[in-house]
Motif scaffolding. Structure first.
Motif, short mmCIF file in Angstrom:
data_model
loop_
_atom_site.label_atom_id
_atom_site.label_comp_id
_atom_site.label_asym_id
_atom_site.label_seq_id
_atom_site.Cartn_x
_atom_site.Cartn_y
_atom_site.Cartn_z
N PRO A 17 -6.08 -5.21 -2.17
CA PRO A 17 -5.69 -4.04 -2.68
C PRO A 17 -5.81 -2.90 -1.63
N ASP A 18 -5.06 -1.61 -1.57
CA ASP A 18 -3.72 -1.27 -0.76
C ASP A 18 -3.98 -0.61 0.72
N ASN A 19 -5.62 -1.02 1.24
CA ASN A 19 -5.47 -0.67 2.37
C ASN A 19 -5.57 -2.18 2.94
N GLU A 36 3.26 3.73 9.29
CA GLU A 36 2.29 4.37 8.22
C GLU A 36 4.00 4.08 7.44
N GLY A 37 2.82 3.93 5.77
CA GLY A 37 4.68 4.06 4.78
C GLY A 37 4.33 3.88 3.39
N PRO A 38 4.55 4.28 2.48
CA PRO A 38 4.47 3.40 1.00
C PRO A 38 4.51 2.34 1.29
N PRO A 39 3.83 1.50 0.47
CA PRO A 39 3.42 -0.29 0.00
C PRO A 39 4.81 -0.72 -0.07
#
Lengths: 301, 299
Positions: free
Chosen positions: B36-38, B13-16
């Protein structure tokens, strides 16, 4: 002798609301907290904010939970409120505290409406409103978040005061796939904008938020000069047309640029005229999983 | 510095990753398909495959392969192929199909209510191996008991690739293409042929397959009187000028009440001002806006 005119449905609601002891209240710590955070940043003190939230133990625990959600841009786990305030900033922590505070306002039995879906819509609308606000350089994205979060508080009133009638309205909305406020008007003679206005006034919310609660379906009637009501109308609509709805999809077609709120907001924010709505819609998709996860975690505690 | 994606790093997990976000934006700008981000992890996985093939170590270096190197156009096509791989299947975009049934069909029917001929004409532009037109055929046949009672369904399915068309005409599909089929549709519209499923003749009868190049202006003008056009994951391969030309044809080919649909997360932003984006429950589509009258650009 002439009989007195029959009270209108909304007058009836007002009467019943006044007679009801259990009108939902926002947690006591929130009003001072929100007021405190409105001050200039240099006057704010981390310890003071931490202490304010910590007064309400369950609120503090929920705030930590939310502070660790990817929705708030935090990727390293924060263990304490203090760390959350330092890591996320005052505004974000205020948003989080307010979100947790209002999340506890719905009767837990749901009374016919799925409380999880309702809060997913409100939280989703808050996030989408803030995102849209940033994209079009709306001056106060933090206010947009709060407004998105609170726009449907009239639903809470309807659930507490007229649970049977509201349930019927909700069922009709779902069966006919029509907007909830239309179903409410048909069954109860008024909608959550009118009842929400009572609650917003009772809570002493700022005037601009009262305008949002009262006119987010009819922004043309609002006296708002900032475009906030129009912004919430648009993001509410986007959420309702996507997976961040009230628990059912409305079978209709929406052209955002034809909405009354679009013209109002476009006057304030020139960037709106070339705005990429398709991209925002795709981005909204990516909120969905996180919003589902967060609301479920907080609600099931 | 960003290192080449590995299964271990994608699981974190982490920021894009800013380099990945830059790639996402490049793909959206050039191809019109948005992650999108996901869905960034999926994009990273797809880029990872191309990076392995090119022996490229970092996303930054790969970005250069797509923007600076002489082979940049070919590489973009290769990446887009990776991105859309496995997209072809029956009932690929269920919310879009639900919106079609619930909202779009009633509007088309109302618009054509006074016409003597009850006919709905659909074009699947870039139909590949045929899953999309067959899906539409089955979906609309289900409606002939209700809102499309006594209507004729006409589906034109075109593709550039003759091998894809030949496959489409056999109507034979393996387990991968048919993974989204509900038992209802499987039983009603398919027969088993050895290990495969074949679409039954009734659902095939509505469809006319033909080879068509979307850049062939002379032939594009003959696609007339359409109620619906579907063009999914096809325009992503076109440059802006060609895209605009194709879209202009689509606009002219559609009847005034017509709808244009693209693939999931595909957008016309920056390509057409004539088409208007509309939100339907769980999906987006495009309708014909007012024609520009003057010569100047109108926002």
């Amino acid at each position: 002798m002439k009989a007195a005119p029959a009270p209108t449905p909304i007058e009836n609601l007002r009467k019943r609301m006044e007679g009801l002891r259990q009108i939902p209240t926002i947690p006591a710590v929130l009003a001072p907290l929100i007021r405190y955070i409105q001050q200039p940043v240099e006057q704010l003190d981390v310890q003071k904010i931490t202490d304010m939230i910590a007064q309400d133990k369950s609120l503090a625990a929920q705030c930590l939970e939310m502070a660790n959600s990817p929705l708030f841009g935090r990727w390293q786990k924060v263990e304490t409120l203090r760390a959350a305030v330092i890591g996320l900033g005052f505004q974000r922590v205020g948003d989080i505290a307010m979100s947790c505070g209002v999340l506890n306002l719905l009767p837990r039995d749901g009374r016919g409406i799925d409380p999880v879906a309702f809060w997913e819509h409100s939280l989703g609308c808050a996030l989408v409103s803030r995102h849209l606000a940033r994209m079009i350089s709306f001056p106060d994205p933090g206010k947009a978040y709060l407004a998105g979060l609170l726009h449907d508080i009239g639903v809470i009133v309807n659930l507490w005061v007229l649970p049977k009638e509201f349930q019927e309205a909700f069922q009709i909305g779902r069966q006919e796939s029509i907007p909830l406020h239309e179903a409410e008007r048909r069954v109860m003679g008024f909608d959550h904008c009118e009842s929400g206005r009572f609650l917003a006034e009772k809570w002493g919310l700022p005037a601009d938020l009262i305008q949002v609660v009262a006119f987010h379906h009819t922004p043309v009637q609002s006296s708002d000069q900032t475009g906030l009501v129009a912004l919430i109308e648009l993001s509410d609509l986007l959420c309702r047309m996507s997976g961040l709805n009230h628990g059912y999809v409305e079978a209709r077609q929406v052209d955002v640029q034809e909405e009354p709120g679009f013209a109002i907001l476009a006057e304030k924010c020139a960037l709106l005229k070339q705005f990429d709505w398709a991209r925002l819609t795709f981005e909204l998709d990516s909120y969905m999983d996180d919003v589902h996860a967060l609301v479920r975690t907080i609600y099931r505690k | 510095m960003t290192t080449a994606p590995t299964p271990a790093s994608t699981a974190q997990e982490g920021p894009p990753d800013p380099d990945l976000v830059r790639l996402r934006d490049l793909i959206y700008q050039t191809a019109g398909i948005f992650h999108p981000d996901n869905k960034l992890r999926l994009l990273l996985d797809r880029c990872g495959r191309r990076m392995k093939a090119l022996n490229t170590r970092t996303l930054r270096e790969y970005f250069e392969c797509l923007t600076v190197r002489p082979t940049k156009q070919a590489e973009m096509v290769a990446l887009l192929n990776e991105i859309t791989i496995g997209e072809t299947c029956f009932f690929r975009n269920q919310p879009q199909l639900d919106a079609l049934r619930q909202v779009v069909l009633p509007k088309i029917i109302a618009a054509k209510a006074k016409l003597p001929i009850r006919r709905i004409r659909i074009w699947s532009a870039g139909c590949s191996t045929g899953e999309e037109p067959y899906t539409l055929s089955m979906l609309l046949m289900e409606e002939t008991k209700g809102q499309l009672k006594d209507w004729t369904i006409e589906i034109l399915a075109t593709d550039l690739n003759e091998r894809s068309l030949a496959h489409a005409q056999t109507a034979l599909y393996g387990t991968y293409s048919t993974r989204n089929l509900t038992p209802f549709y499987r039983q009603k519209y398919f027969t088993s042929v050895e290990t495969q499923l074949q679409v039954m003749p009734a659902a095939r009868a509505n469809i006319t397959f033909s080879r068509l190049n979307l850049s062939d202006d002379a032939r594009m003008i003959f696609m007339k009187s359409l109620d619906l056009i579907f063009c999914c994951n096809v325009l992503i391969y076109f440059d802006l000028a060609s895209k605009r030309r194709v879209i202009q044809h689509f606009y002219n080919n559609l009847l005034p009440h017509g709808y244009f649909f693209m693939g999931h997360s595909e957008s016309l932003y920056g390509v057409s001002e004539d088409f208007h984006l509309v939100h339907l429950p769980g999906a987006t589509g495009y309708i014909k806006g007012e024609r520009r009258t003057g010569g100047g650009t109108q926002l």
